[in-house]
Design a protein around this motif. Sequence first.
Motif, PDB file in Angstrom:
ATOM      1  N   LYS A   1      -5.096   4.068  -3.025  1.00  0.00           N
ATOM      2  CA  LYS A   1      -4.640   3.285  -1.873  1.00  0.00           C
ATOM      3  C   LYS A   1      -3.135   3.064  -1.899  1.00  0.00           C
ATOM      4  O   LYS A   1      -2.458   3.224  -0.872  1.00  0.00           O
ATOM      5  N   VAL A   2      -2.592   2.717  -3.066  1.00  0.00           N
ATOM      6  CA  VAL A   2      -1.148   2.484  -3.173  1.00  0.00           C
ATOM      7  C   VAL A   2      -0.388   3.776  -2.884  1.00  0.00           C
ATOM      8  O   VAL A   2       0.634   3.756  -2.176  1.00  0.00           O
ATOM      9  N   SER A   3      -0.864   4.907  -3.388  1.00  0.00           N
ATOM     10  CA  SER A   3      -0.202   6.188  -3.129  1.00  0.00           C
ATOM     11  C   SER A   3      -0.178   6.511  -1.633  1.00  0.00           C
ATOM     12  O   SER A   3       0.826   6.991  -1.101  1.00  0.00           O
ATOM     13  N   THR A   4      -1.300   6.232  -0.947  1.00  0.00           N
ATOM     14  CA  THR A   4      -1.371   6.468   0.497  1.00  0.00           C
ATOM     15  C   THR A   4      -0.377   5.597   1.243  1.00  0.00           C
ATOM     16  O   THR A   4       0.345   6.064   2.142  1.00  0.00           O
ATOM     17  N   LEU A   5      -0.299   4.319   0.880  1.00  0.00           N
ATOM     18  CA  LEU A   5       0.615   3.393   1.551  1.00  0.00           C
ATOM     19  C   LEU A   5       2.069   3.753   1.261  1.00  0.00           C
ATOM     20  O   LEU A   5       2.927   3.653   2.147  1.00  0.00           O
TER      21      LEU A   5
END
Length: 557
Positions: free
Chosen positions: A448-452
Amino acid sequence: MNTLEILDKINSVGNSCEGRNVYALSGDEDEALGQVHNLAISMFNKYSKQIGIDYHIEHDAFGNLYIKYYGQHWEQTVMSGSHIDSVRNGGKYDGVLGIASALNLLEKILENGQLPEYTYTVAAFRSEESNPCTGVSALGSKIATGSLKPAELENIGYKNLTVDSLENHFRSRFGRSLWNDVLNCCMNPYLTTEKVRHFEELHIEQSRVIEIEEGDVGIVRDGIGGNEKIEFSGQVPVQTFEAHTNEFVSLSLSFKGKADHTGGTPNNNPNYHKNLRQDALIGLSKMFGLLRKMMNPEADLKVTGTYPQEETGFTTIPHHQCLDIIVTKEKYDDFKRIIEKISDTLFRELGIKVEISRFSILKPGTYKSLKLDAIRHALDIPKSVANIASGYCYNKPVIEIAGSTFGLVRATVTDFSLLANGEFKFKIDERNVDSNLANKMGRDIRIKVSTLLYHVDPNLKANLRFITKQGPAFIDQQSVTKKRELAKAMGLKTIEMPSMPGHDAWSLSKTGIPTSMTFVRHNGLSHNKDESVEKEYVTKAVSLSHAFLANKLGLEL
């Protein structure tokens, strides 16, 4: 003396109106350990004329302090204690209360003139706090138990007024020879299963679970927390704009929550005790989303940065986050009304207070600001991490299997800043007493952090640094059963729970030493000068811990 009177004597060192500042491997830490040493000597001297006393006080190479009252089986010991050091501007109960309780029991044993079946040892460990100096938790007890290898120890830094290596700092204060002894201690541990029959640590709870459940005392049952700590840093593109005379208003919004412990305090559950956490960063994230819906941000609003009022490291839930904004002068009154409306919502739903802390007319000139889409996606990071953690924390099958209402994992974003020059950084603190669950949660968080981060800027070069990762430790279940029996006989309502913060108990348990923990009920404000406990609940927790230790020592108090 009772436990709180002993506590006050130990806390005569390093205390001020700003809080308790007894940093790892500092002169104040040495002095506080000396205070514990002197209190023990006074106790032994007081009762030496009444009974034959055989005792010994010693330090290991790193400086951890051990006060031994020899029993019938002198070669094996039952040990109790905690840590002497503090975080920056910390409270007076964290760690020190466990040492004071252990000393109080020593005095009771001496006063009763009883010889324990096994040696009783009071342990005062140094350098347990990872912040602000070493970045490594429970350093003293890890060295004492051989949980750190020499190569790992030599890679640890030390940060106070200057940045140095732990080795250089230690050698400058205590000498090269003693550092070599520390390295040897890592290979030949001072504390082993052959020497230590049991370790009991009494500690403040570091959350409000016992209080919320209206309990008297906490029994740690589900394990002692493992953790993974990650730092992120990067640079995002910014934009410039021209400000003309009387065109813009510059202001700073201040978001104030509560400085609870990231490990101790469960992530919020929408269906149960919603405000266990009052996270200022989550409040800001929610406010920014609402603000975008209620006004035209592209035309009327510019963001020049968000940052914590003070960086607090991994262990403190963000409690004071700032957002610097520039608003067109003609829209300022509308903006102010919207902020007041959102503030009411945030206080009602999350317990977050919002106020305008700075206001000025922007002077003419060229200024930098953040792209609003970038700040929006960036502020989704703390909210998304919290949501993922809550999903794993309150997963129904997990609760039913573990029997823990408050979950077996935690995750928190701390020290979050995104500045007008494009500098972007934050930390993620993950805790668990279940490695499999933690691995799944950690995987989801990183995806999720990588996507954001990609949405913040597709070309963003993120620097991820893994600070520490350690698995959870076990609690001796026979001890839990015994404490249940003792508490029932004493009329105490107990709350059984995990200990997400690691504590020195983690180090001893990892070595294979049977380990137990007793939690003192308090208001949850930890690592803070306003940390407080009620005398009633100190007395109850100390009574249970002492009764348990007396049983282990074959004594009747």
